[in-house]
Design a protein around this motif. Structure first.
Motif, PDB file in Angstrom:
ATOM      1  N   ASN A  93       0.802  -1.214   0.000  1.00 62.93           N
ATOM      2  CA  ASN A  93       0.000   0.000   0.000  1.00 62.93           C
ATOM      3  C   ASN A  93       0.830   1.256   0.000  1.00 62.93           C
ATOM      4  N   GLN A  96       2.490   1.791  -3.324  1.00 62.68           N
ATOM      5  CA  GLN A  96       1.479   2.221  -4.287  1.00 62.68           C
ATOM      6  C   GLN A  96       1.065   3.664  -4.047  1.00 62.68           C
TER       7      GLN A  96
ATOM      8  N   ASN B  93      -4.761   4.880  -1.392  1.00 64.57           N
ATOM      9  CA  ASN B  93      -3.593   4.066  -1.060  1.00 64.57           C
ATOM     10  C   ASN B  93      -3.038   4.389   0.309  1.00 64.57           C
TER      11      ASN B  93
END
Lengths: 212, 212
Positions: A93, A96, B93
């Motif tokens: 995460n 990203q 995110n």
DNA sequence: TAGATTGTTAATCGATTAACAATC
DNA sequence: TAGATTGTTAATCGATTAACAATC
């Protein structure tokens, strides 16, 4: 550039000046005095003038500072006119999130590669980049200029990955792990210790409640 | 607790002490002197003793500090024995990265709600929580204790969301937007300005290369 | 007891603020 | 020119380091 050394306290304020000047620019404001900037930013006018004078006399007596040119000057000092080529290691995460953060490119930081070990993630497209297998890290760095590695791997992997990257000549590490990297190479590390920051917030909250 | 005010410089070092002590604990080391901690952490023994003595005499002459009890003491000071109830606003995110960050719970920060406006995300399960619609924010906060809101919404939304949350009595904001929040409520804001941090790294790299 | 290491006071260093002459 | 505001020096404040008496 045989300049006197500039303290970190000053450097750390530069991005903040940059943000405020950008804001003034967007408001269409052409000039600003240290006094006005002072009241907007909540720091003393004296400090602003001292800080700026570390890098040169950007102002004009009786007038103040031209917002646009001061914005550009600070941008130059921070090097946002140059491009830093970055790779993200760890496409979880956090990785990203970083890959999607368009603000970086505006400030001269371009992500040119993303790596992960997880076969479910390798090959996936993030923005315009395909996540590469971490095995190809060495090859990639040998064939591409990489200035900064953004480390978003789990705690246990961080030291190893950092070492691997530094050994290949990457000069800057942006570390998201809650650890202080010790690397026997000539590397600059900037830490983002999220849990440290959160714990400071916790302290402040406790402190406030106990006092009230 | 009518203690003298403790400077932010000291507070900000506490999480770092905490991390190092945790590490020593994991190594099975029972006691540590300020001198040894000093060489491990790269700060002076004098500073360590000064810092700790802001909160009390945790050591023993001729012996040093008991690792476990010092670890616990600093944990107490940071309030990690108490639970802070947190919500994440913005399930992009960054919000997802935070929701997955297991380290927070260990340090007393429990995420009890996640909010977003995007219909594609609302209803999705992240860890054990279902993303709620931002419309239900008010209701949620009225019915649940929320100490901290973690703001992971886009730049444009941040000020509005921060205000909304503060108005409902949330006392701590953890802000991930590249802006300094100004809120007319009695709220503590802790910023994580990622691009500021990255720009400082950029500066250091430039500085190093130019000098070399 | 002798050695080690703290807690704490004093000295130093660095960063912030104040003041003001220079000058636009 | 008069007013405004910088650049810069000097004064203050706070944080770090050094030193050492207290004491385990």
């Amino acid at each position: 550039m045989a300049s006197k050394k500039i303290s970190m306290a000053v450097i750390k304020r530069l991005p903040r000046y940059h943000r405020y000047l950008n804001y003034l620019l967007e408001l269409g404001i052409k000039r600003v005095s240290s006094k006005e900037l002072s009241s907007r930013m909540g720091i003393t006018a004296s400090q602003i003038r001292q800080d700026l004078n570390c890098f040169g006399g950007f102002g004009q007596q009786g007038y103040g500072y031209n917002v646009e040119s001061l914005y550009n000057e600070i941008g130059n000092i921070l090097g946002i006119n140059k491009t830093f080529y970055c790779i993200i290691i760890g496409a979880g995460n956090m990785g990203q999130a970083l890959s999607n953060y368009g603000n970086f490119i505006k400030r001269g930081f371009e992500v040119i590669g993303i790596f992960d070990v997880n076969p479910e993630v390798v090959g996936k497209k993030l923005k315009n980049l395909e996540v590469m297998n971490l095995d190809s890290l060495e090859e990639f760095i040998l064939h591409n200029r990489v200035d900064i590695a953004m480390l978003c791997v789990p705690y246990r992997e961080t030291a190893t990955v950092a070492d691997r990257v530094a050994r290949l000549g990457v000069k800057g590490l942006w570390n998201f792990s809650p650890m202080d990297l010790k690397i026997p190479y000539d590397v600059i590390v900037e830490n983002v210790h999220l849990s440290d920051s959160l714990m400071v917030l916790g302290y402040k909250l406790n402190d406030k409640f106990e006092r009230e």
